[in-house]
Design an enzyme around this catalytic site. Sequence first.
Site, PDB file in Angstrom:
ATOM      1  N   TYR A 152       0.845  -1.195   0.000  1.00 43.33           N
ATOM      2  CA  TYR A 152       0.000   0.000   0.000  1.00 43.33           C
ATOM      3  C   TYR A 152       0.883   1.249   0.000  1.00 43.33           C
ATOM      4  O   TYR A 152       1.741   1.399   0.860  1.00 43.33           O
ATOM      5  CB  TYR A 152      -0.890  -0.038   1.244  1.00 43.33           C
ATOM      6  CG  TYR A 152      -1.927   1.057   1.354  1.00 43.33           C
ATOM      7  CD1 TYR A 152      -2.204   1.927   0.307  1.00 43.33           C
ATOM      8  CD2 TYR A 152      -2.664   1.201   2.519  1.00 43.33           C
ATOM      9  CE1 TYR A 152      -3.162   2.906   0.420  1.00 43.33           C
ATOM     10  CE2 TYR A 152      -3.633   2.184   2.644  1.00 43.33           C
ATOM     11  CZ  TYR A 152      -3.882   3.038   1.596  1.00 43.33           C
ATOM     12  OH  TYR A 152      -4.833   4.019   1.706  1.00 43.33           O
ATOM     13  N   CYS A 153       0.665   2.132  -0.971  1.00 38.35           N
ATOM     14  CA  CYS A 153       1.348   3.420  -1.033  1.00 38.35           C
ATOM     15  C   CYS A 153       2.863   3.217  -1.033  1.00 38.35           C
ATOM     16  O   CYS A 153       3.400   2.513  -1.868  1.00 38.35           O
ATOM     17  CB  CYS A 153       0.874   4.320   0.113  1.00 38.35           C
ATOM     18  SG  CYS A 153       1.465   6.024   0.038  1.00 38.35           S
ATOM     19  N   LEU A 154       3.596   3.795  -0.067  1.00 38.36           N
ATOM     20  CA  LEU A 154       5.041   3.612  -0.015  1.00 38.36           C
ATOM     21  C   LEU A 154       5.403   2.143   0.127  1.00 38.36           C
ATOM     22  O   LEU A 154       6.437   1.697  -0.385  1.00 38.36           O
ATOM     23  CB  LEU A 154       5.636   4.382   1.164  1.00 38.36           C
ATOM     24  CG  LEU A 154       5.389   5.881   1.265  1.00 38.36           C
ATOM     25  CD1 LEU A 154       6.193   6.467   2.399  1.00 38.36           C
ATOM     26  CD2 LEU A 154       5.730   6.581  -0.030  1.00 38.36           C
ATOM     27  N   GLY A 196       3.870  -0.287  -1.254  1.00 37.55           N
ATOM     28  CA  GLY A 196       3.803  -0.865  -2.584  1.00 37.55           C
ATOM     29  C   GLY A 196       5.015  -0.525  -3.428  1.00 37.55           C
ATOM     30  O   GLY A 196       5.512  -1.358  -4.191  1.00 37.55           O
ATOM     31  N   PHE A 218      -1.609  -1.170  -4.002  1.00 39.87           N
ATOM     32  CA  PHE A 218      -2.716  -0.293  -3.637  1.00 39.87           C
ATOM     33  C   PHE A 218      -2.219   1.156  -3.664  1.00 39.87           C
ATOM     34  O   PHE A 218      -1.410   1.555  -2.833  1.00 39.87           O
ATOM     35  CB  PHE A 218      -3.233  -0.592  -2.229  1.00 39.87           C
ATOM     36  CG  PHE A 218      -3.687  -2.003  -1.998  1.00 39.87           C
ATOM     37  CD1 PHE A 218      -4.357  -2.708  -2.983  1.00 39.87           C
ATOM     38  CD2 PHE A 218      -3.450  -2.634  -0.789  1.00 39.87           C
ATOM     39  CE1 PHE A 218      -4.786  -4.009  -2.767  1.00 39.87           C
ATOM     40  CE2 PHE A 218      -3.875  -3.926  -0.560  1.00 39.87           C
ATOM     41  CZ  PHE A 218      -4.541  -4.622  -1.550  1.00 39.87           C
TER      42      PHE A 218
END
Length: 594
Positions: free
Chosen positions: A325-327, A329, A353
């Site tokens: 998720y975000c960083l 990912g 994500f």
Amino acid sequence: MLQAPDDKRKGLDSTSPCPDDEARSRPSLDQPLHAALGRLTAGISPVALAQAYTDWAQHLLLSPDKQIELVGKAASKWARYLEYCPRACSDPHCEVCIEPLPQDKRFAGDPWQTWPYNAFYQGFLLTQQWWHNATTGVPGVSKHHEEVVSFVARQFLDMVSPANFPATNPEVLKATLASGGQNLVHGAVNFIEDWQRAVRGERPAGAEDFEVGRNLAVTPGKVIFRNELIELIQYAPATDKVHPEPVLIVPAWIMKYYILDLSPENSLVKYLVEKGHTVFMISWKNPAAEDRDLGLEDYRRLGVMAALDAVSVIIPERRIHGAGYCLGGTLLSIAAAAMARDGDDRLATLTLFAAQTDFTEAGELMLFIDEAQVSFLEDIMAEQGYLDTKQMAGAFQLLRSNDLIWSAMVQNYLMGDRRPMFDLMAWNADATRMPARMHSEYLRQLFLDNDLADERYCIDGRPVSLRDIRIPIFAVSTLSDHVAPWRSVYKIHAQTNADVTFVLSNGGHNAGIVSPPGNAKRYHQIATHDDLAAYLDPDSWQTQAVHHDGSWWPCWQGWLAVHSGEPIKPPRLGAPRKGYRPLGDAPGAYVRER
């Protein structure tokens, strides 16, 4: 407790000085000066702002065509406004001069359509439009400086919006008359309470109703591994049989992991477990000053790779579904590229994500990232050893100042009515710090230099390439994402040699991901692109992709099931005989650190 070896604490290049080493070689007055300025400016570099405004002002001064254009626009707007005012006075339903932008809800209420408030907001919107014209399209101004100047002008204008003052806000005046001024009394009480909480460093009012382990992050599980950077949680099975391939989730370290395990009705982890998946989750440590030298490579080794090693031992001979998720990912993508390069085939699939792998179009967050700003932040972090939670929160709030600052101020302090706290808001107030070295490396190597997309990012002294990733990819983006714009996330199609299933969900960076089934306001588009097919640009994809009402979670779960084997008996929690004994109940200790 298992600990990572000392040699895994090295950064990307152990022979190069870390940002703190470079900063300490500078004159001793720089850091305290910049740190003091940072406290006054909330971490915003005054030099970066001065550079942007100098670039804009000088080019505007030397552009008579633009000046003539702006004078003409000002005269035209004044003429329209002066013609509108008498019409609006006699006919509140007359045609307006200018319509608010679709996302601007400040003037949507009926009271704003009556005289003189319709004239107030129409004049404001015309002024806002003129300043947008004045700060954009000036020949010769760099794109980055243009965006900074336009953004700052918009912030100042939003600050003086007629919606922000009792005398010019008809909804506030109506509430004041109806309550005999009690709304202002309640608002003053709210303001004093918020000010006291801010001074004491406490969470916002109402956040105390949400507690990790009580009504947040309550999906049953055990911490089965801990090192100096992560705790790894294995969640207890909720079905008699589970898919044999486990799911490892790598959340962003900028906030606490439990955004994916909020209250039970909003928990992605609970949803996956109840659908027969074995789920592991990384919980990042909240770093302090002594962690200043942890780098991005430490987060890969001690975070992603250590977690993969643990999952591989607990569930041997099974490939793993990686999700970030975000960083998280972005970091998982780096790890996946390095694994593919080195022949490590433990990942079965890769899910991202709202995660970017190319930062050339990284959205409004890039307003706060240039050489002057990053250098300024490095001096601030050199003094305290980390990037403080308030500095990060302030930047994100500015990106959505109407919703997160001014509308909230009107609601809380002028209307005297607090917005009710809910689980996602409580999570948002539970921020973490970031180590100085890691944050500097992230900003420079990924945002400023775009090393990952340009195949210059090195692991173990050799560059990695996302083109080496050939496992199936599931990428989720959101329409209103100010942090990871969906067209930026979409670039994963052209960067990898993989089949990509891409989802575009409504909502923002957080609410679009926390999207459980049953919400009638949710919808998404989804399509799978075969790696061998011709490239499809994002706008064409949006035109062609299938539209679905509801959450995208079932689509992802079904995709995981397709890429998994037949269900089997659930594994044990941990593997005590192999060194991974349960260390305590989820959510663990690191998530509780302040």
